[in-house]
Write a protein that holds these residues in place. Sequence first.
Motif, mmCIF file in Angstrom:
data_model
loop_
_atom_site.group_PDB
_atom_site.id
_atom_site.type_symbol
_atom_site.label_atom_id
_atom_site.label_comp_id
_atom_site.label_asym_id
_atom_site.label_seq_id
_atom_site.Cartn_x
_atom_site.Cartn_y
_atom_site.Cartn_z
ATOM 1 N N SER A 45 10.203 -10.432 -7.295
ATOM 2 C CA SER A 45 8.856 -9.954 -6.971
ATOM 3 C C SER A 45 7.903 -10.502 -8.014
ATOM 4 C CB SER A 45 8.817 -8.429 -6.954
ATOM 5 O OG SER A 45 9.617 -7.927 -5.909
ATOM 6 N N VAL A 46 6.629 -10.531 -7.679
ATOM 7 C CA VAL A 46 5.613 -11.130 -8.541
ATOM 8 C C VAL A 46 4.548 -10.091 -8.860
ATOM 9 C CG1 VAL A 46 3.887 -12.972 -8.710
ATOM 10 C CG2 VAL A 46 6.025 -13.381 -7.463
ATOM 11 N N VAL A 47 4.238 -9.929 -10.144
ATOM 12 C CA VAL A 47 3.174 -9.021 -10.564
ATOM 13 C C VAL A 47 1.866 -9.816 -10.572
ATOM 14 C CG1 VAL A 47 2.324 -7.453 -12.335
ATOM 15 C CG2 VAL A 47 4.790 -7.762 -12.039
ATOM 16 N N LEU A 48 1.014 -9.549 -9.589
ATOM 17 C CA LEU A 48 -0.279 -10.230 -9.501
ATOM 18 C C LEU A 48 -1.382 -9.312 -10.009
ATOM 19 C CD1 LEU A 48 -0.128 -11.957 -5.990
ATOM 20 C CD2 LEU A 48 0.217 -12.988 -8.244
ATOM 21 N N ILE A 49 -2.403 -9.915 -10.613
ATOM 22 C CA ILE A 49 -3.587 -9.175 -11.045
ATOM 23 C C ILE A 49 -4.821 -9.956 -10.622
ATOM 24 C CG2 ILE A 49 -3.614 -10.217 -13.360
ATOM 25 C CD1 ILE A 49 -4.679 -7.415 -14.342
ATOM 26 N N ASN A 50 -5.852 -9.216 -10.256
ATOM 27 C CA ASN A 50 -7.118 -9.821 -9.858
ATOM 28 C C ASN A 50 -8.097 -9.714 -11.022
ATOM 29 O OD1 ASN A 50 -9.489 -10.657 -8.731
ATOM 30 N ND2 ASN A 50 -9.501 -9.180 -7.048
ATOM 31 N N HIS A 51 -8.300 -10.835 -11.709
ATOM 32 C CA HIS A 51 -9.286 -10.898 -12.792
ATOM 33 C C HIS A 51 -10.649 -11.330 -12.261
ATOM 34 C CE1 HIS A 51 -6.697 -10.106 -16.181
ATOM 35 N NE2 HIS A 51 -5.872 -11.088 -15.863
ATOM 36 N N GLY A 52 -10.747 -11.531 -10.962
ATOM 37 C CA GLY A 52 -11.999 -11.978 -10.357
ATOM 38 C C GLY A 52 -12.990 -10.840 -10.183
ATOM 39 N N ASN A 53 -14.135 -11.177 -9.603
ATOM 40 C CA ASN A 53 -15.207 -10.207 -9.393
ATOM 41 C C ASN A 53 -15.218 -9.615 -7.991
ATOM 42 O OD1 ASN A 53 -16.268 -10.641 -12.011
ATOM 43 N ND2 ASN A 53 -17.284 -12.498 -11.289
ATOM 44 N N GLU A 54 -14.416 -10.182 -7.099
ATOM 45 C CA GLU A 54 -14.377 -9.742 -5.708
ATOM 46 C C GLU A 54 -12.967 -9.284 -5.346
ATOM 47 O OE1 GLU A 54 -17.096 -9.715 -3.771
ATOM 48 O OE2 GLU A 54 -18.301 -10.564 -5.406
ATOM 49 N N ALA A 95 -1.220 -6.381 4.912
ATOM 50 C CA ALA A 95 -2.048 -7.012 3.894
ATOM 51 C C ALA A 95 -2.244 -6.069 2.717
ATOM 52 C CB ALA A 95 -3.397 -7.403 4.488
ATOM 53 N N VAL A 96 -2.320 -6.644 1.533
ATOM 54 C CA VAL A 96 -2.573 -5.901 0.297
ATOM 55 C C VAL A 96 -3.861 -6.448 -0.285
ATOM 56 C CG1 VAL A 96 -1.752 -5.461 -2.051
ATOM 57 C CG2 VAL A 96 -0.119 -5.552 -0.149
ATOM 58 N N THR A 97 -4.815 -5.562 -0.541
ATOM 59 C CA THR A 97 -6.071 -5.987 -1.154
ATOM 60 C C THR A 97 -6.101 -5.542 -2.600
ATOM 61 O OG1 THR A 97 -7.247 -5.929 0.954
ATOM 62 C CG2 THR A 97 -8.588 -5.850 -1.048
ATOM 63 N N LEU A 98 -6.309 -6.517 -3.478
ATOM 64 C CA LEU A 98 -6.422 -6.247 -4.908
ATOM 65 C C LEU A 98 -7.897 -6.156 -5.273
ATOM 66 C CD1 LEU A 98 -3.863 -8.758 -6.503
ATOM 67 C CD2 LEU A 98 -3.648 -6.280 -6.324
ATOM 68 N N ALA A 99 -8.324 -4.989 -5.698
ATOM 69 C CA ALA A 99 -9.685 -4.830 -6.191
ATOM 70 C C ALA A 99 -9.784 -5.551 -7.534
ATOM 71 C CB ALA A 99 -10.006 -3.350 -6.354
ATOM 72 N N PRO A 100 -10.985 -5.889 -7.982
ATOM 73 C CA PRO A 100 -11.115 -6.484 -9.311
ATOM 74 C C PRO A 100 -10.454 -5.578 -10.357
ATOM 75 C CG PRO A 100 -13.174 -6.698 -8.119
ATOM 76 C CD PRO A 100 -12.285 -5.818 -7.278
ATOM 77 N N GLY A 101 -9.610 -6.173 -11.179
ATOM 78 C CA GLY A 101 -8.899 -5.437 -12.211
ATOM 79 C C GLY A 101 -7.594 -4.806 -11.755
ATOM 80 N N PHE A 142 -9.493 -9.292 -3.470
ATOM 81 C CA PHE A 142 -8.701 -10.419 -2.964
ATOM 82 C C PHE A 142 -7.589 -9.863 -2.089
ATOM 83 C CE2 PHE A 142 -5.129 -13.379 -3.172
ATOM 84 C CZ PHE A 142 -5.759 -14.543 -2.731
ATOM 85 N N THR A 143 -7.486 -10.387 -0.869
ATOM 86 C CA THR A 143 -6.480 -9.893 0.076
ATOM 87 C C THR A 143 -5.309 -10.861 0.181
ATOM 88 O OG1 THR A 143 -8.162 -8.695 1.323
ATOM 89 C CG2 THR A 143 -6.082 -9.148 2.457
ATOM 90 N N ILE A 144 -4.111 -10.306 0.045
ATOM 91 C CA ILE A 144 -2.866 -11.067 0.179
ATOM 92 C C ILE A 144 -2.292 -10.718 1.542
ATOM 93 C CG2 ILE A 144 -0.562 -11.461 -0.779
ATOM 94 C CD1 ILE A 144 -1.807 -10.014 -3.368
#
Length: 157
Positions: A94-103, A37-43, A105-107
């Motif tokens: 491959s896909v460049v994902l970004i977390n613009h949310g406040n929490e 799993a990969v967790t994206l922190a906000p930002g 997010f785990t992929i």
Amino acid sequence: MTTVLLQRLPHGADLPLPAYETEGAAGLDLRAAIGEAVTLAPGARALVPTGLSMQLPVGFEGQIRPRSGLALRHGVTVLNAPGTVDSDYRGEVSVVLINHGNEPFTITRGDRIAQLVVAPVTHARLSEVDRLDETARGAGGYGSTGISGGAKAGSRP
């Protein structure tokens, strides 16, 4: 119907192939081919492999676009949207994902992370000139047409 040749890479061998989830869907869902799993922190952003390489026909591109549900519910989107897969590219998509949310997010492996839209490409012939035709907008840049339309350059509703 256009045929796209797909090659599953070893780390994506057990994942479903991209699919149109409904009859009217424009995009094929792409899945995360990650081991852990990969967790994206906000930002934060990450390059997420799909476990696929493809051969698009000449005259077509693959547009990597965000999934609207991820964007709405979590603020997760494709950073370079739409990303482009050229017809002569043979490496892994491959896909460049970004977390613009406040929490955070785990992929996880197999998550649907983006969609692929196969679209025709038009090559343009460039012709250098000394000047261009005049228009009502002219050189007005970002925001020059206003928010509600009909606004004149430089005005603000």
